[in-house]
Scaffold this active site. Structure first.
Site, PDB file in Angstrom:
ATOM      1  CB  SER A   1      34.694  39.853  40.423  1.00 47.36           C
ATOM      2  OG  SER A   1      33.878  40.795  39.968  1.00 47.36           O
TER       3      SER A   1
ATOM      4  CE  LYS B   1      35.441  34.840  36.638  1.00 50.94           C
ATOM      5  NZ  LYS B   1      34.449  35.638  36.325  1.00 50.94           N
TER       6      LYS B   1
ATOM      7  CG  HIS C   1      34.612  35.620  41.278  1.00 51.57           C
ATOM      8  ND1 HIS C   1      35.907  35.440  40.884  1.00 51.57           N
ATOM      9  CD2 HIS C   1      34.070  36.687  40.375  1.00 51.57           C
ATOM     10  CE1 HIS C   1      36.155  36.377  39.719  1.00 51.57           C
ATOM     11  NE2 HIS C   1      35.124  37.050  39.582  1.00 51.57           N
TER      12      HIS C   1
HETATM   13  C1  LIG Z   1      34.104  36.686  35.263  1.00 44.65           C
HETATM   14  C2  LIG Z   1      32.582  36.824  35.581  1.00 44.65           C
HETATM   15  C3  LIG Z   1      31.673  37.125  34.493  1.00 44.65           C
HETATM   16  C4  LIG Z   1      31.856  36.741  33.209  1.00 44.65           C
HETATM   17  O1  LIG Z   1      32.223  35.377  32.860  1.00 44.65           O
HETATM   18  P1  LIG Z   1      33.093  34.688  31.680  1.00 44.65           P
HETATM   19  O2  LIG Z   1      32.715  33.350  31.437  1.00 44.65           O
HETATM   20  O3  LIG Z   1      34.380  34.939  31.647  1.00 44.65           O
HETATM   21  O4  LIG Z   1      32.429  35.616  30.490  1.00 44.65           O
HETATM   22  C5  LIG Z   1      30.453  37.221  35.028  1.00 44.65           C
HETATM   23  N1  LIG Z   1      29.795  37.474  36.219  1.00 44.65           N
HETATM   24  C6  LIG Z   1      30.789  37.432  37.046  1.00 44.65           C
HETATM   25  C7  LIG Z   1      30.541  38.028  38.527  1.00 44.65           C
HETATM   26  C8  LIG Z   1      32.045  37.318  36.957  1.00 44.65           C
HETATM   27  O5  LIG Z   1      33.119  37.617  37.754  1.00 44.65           O
END
Ligand SMILES: *Cc1c(COP(=O)(O)O)cnc(C)c1O
Length: 396
Positions: A182, A241, A210
């Site tokens: 990320s 995302k 991501h």
């Molecule tokens: C953003 C993210 C999460 C968390 O996901 P949410 O739905 O925002 O709780 C988990 N793993 C990774 C790699 C992320 O980038």
């Protein structure tokens, strides 16, 4: 003596190290998904995870609105009690078809997915091998599981092999990785991970938070792009995302899903998300699968932005992810960089330790299909000027 005084002292230490975090209000600009409002100002949003520009899509909003009328606001209980509304099972079928997997399970978010799944799969006497730069939710899942935490150096397969050898006598072994990291936008060496998982008889879990929506012919993720989806035992992704909404999923065997329904505590002990959210996800998922132009545009813009920043003199890592960090190093300087960008009309967030390693504070830029070439070209010019003013970039 006030027993809570220690907090003030600790906060002072954080502030002195330029490490205090604070919440800032950002409002959407509904007609222009590439922008956000801060106060009265409209800023180009170069720090969103809404990679495909779907978070304000009218079809998604309309589906959510309709679902509110038929399904009500809240679900009223955990799915194992009375919260398992029809949109849940429909969405899980759609996910399984999309991912071509045996079964899928919806979760409230990625954080709860990672803590819940890891907690359900391993415990004392087991071991989890985790890339040192994996997402914090993975780390929290491992710590909470009480399994041994074997962190391997970032993408270092020789180190992972050494650890797999060292812990070969543990009861259960789980290798877990982000597909795309990320804070750097680089990819996990998935082919090598599959080979090691086979050699050492470990389970493999991949988090596509991501990469979902971005990679794969229909946005299935990096595992599909590389043809490895059948070699991954636990395939995790989020809808918060690229899909523009909220929520997360797990794909795997029927057996895995049955096990998680029985053992994943965040699923069992937390109220099911409002069904309207699932209706929005269903629409987002449909759009992601057919609107290939969003992915094509995203890759073209990411490539452009990377090459523009490189031409401006910044060191930009190789790769094609929309995540494009500019490493500044010093925490205070990174905050100044962020402030200067904001003054020029660009929202781009400073990421500091402990989210990233000490000495690697950065501006984490991310590109969205909602942006235009001109916006990125103009932004790069401003980023370059600020870089020179602050001495982050050498003049030349
Ligand atoms: C953003 C993210 C999460 C968390 O996901 P949410 O739905 O925002 O709780 C988990 N793993 C990774 C790699 C992320 O980038």
């Amino acid at each position: 003596m006030n027993t809570m005084n220690w907090i003030e002292k600790e906060l002072e230490l954080l502030a002195e190290a330029s490490l205090e975090r604070s919440l800032r209000r950002s409002s959407p600009v509904i007609e222009s998904p590439g922008y956000i409002m801060r106060g009265e100002r409209v800023l180009l949003n170069l720090s969103s995870n809404d990679y495909l520009g779907l978070a304000q899509h009218p079809a998604i909003i309309e589906r959510m609105r309709k679902a509110l009328l038929t399904e009500g606001a809240g679900s009223g209980a955990s799915r194992l009690v009375t919260g398992n509304r029809p949109p849940y099972e429909r969405l899980e079928e759609e996910i399984a078809i999309w991912q071509k997997c045996e079964a899928a399970l919806f979760f409230a978010n990625g954080y709860m997915t990672n803590t819940g799944v890891i907690g359900a799969l391993v415990s004392r006497g087991d071991v989890v091998f985790s890339d040192q730069w994996n997402h914090a939710s993975i780390t929290d899942g491992i710590v909470g599981s009480r399994a041994e935490h074997a962190r391997y150096r970032h993408r270092d397969m020789a180190h992972l092999r050494t650890l797999l050898h060292k812990y070969r006598d543990k009861r259960r072994k789980l290798i877990v990785t982000d597909a795309v990291f990320s804070m750097d936008g680089d990819q996990a060496p998935l082919r090598e991970l599959v080979a090691l998982k086979r050699e050492f008889g470990a389970m493999l879990m991949v988090d596509e938070a991501h990469s979902g929506g971005v990679y794969g012919k229909r946005g299935e993720g990096l595992c599909h792009e590389l043809g490895l989806q059948d070699d991954v035992d636990i395939h995790v992704g989020t809808f918060s995302k690229s899909f523009g909404v909220y929520g997360a999923y797990i794909c795997g065997s029927h057996m895995l899903i049955r096990w998680l329904i029985n053992k994943a505590r965040p699923l069992i002990y937390s109220t099911a998300l409002p069904p309207s959210i699932l209706a929005g996800i269903s629409e987002g998922l449909a759009l992601v699968q057919v609107q290939h132009w969003r992915r094509e545009r995203l890759f073209a813009l990411s490539e452009l932005f990377r090459s523009l920043l490189r031409a401006a003199g910044f060191t930009i890592s190789v790769g094609n992810s929309p995540i494009v960090p500019v490493i500044v190093g010093d925490n205070a300087m990174t905050l100044r960089f962020m402030g200067a960008l904001e003054a020029e009309g660009i929202a781009a967030v400073a990421i500091r330790p402990p989210t990233v390693p000490d000495g690697t504070a950065r501006i984490r830029f991310s590109v969205s299909a909602a942006h235009t070439e001109k916006e990125l070209t103009d932004a790069t010019e401003q980023i370059r000027n600020i870089g020179i003013q602050l001495g982050v970039l050498k003049r030349g």
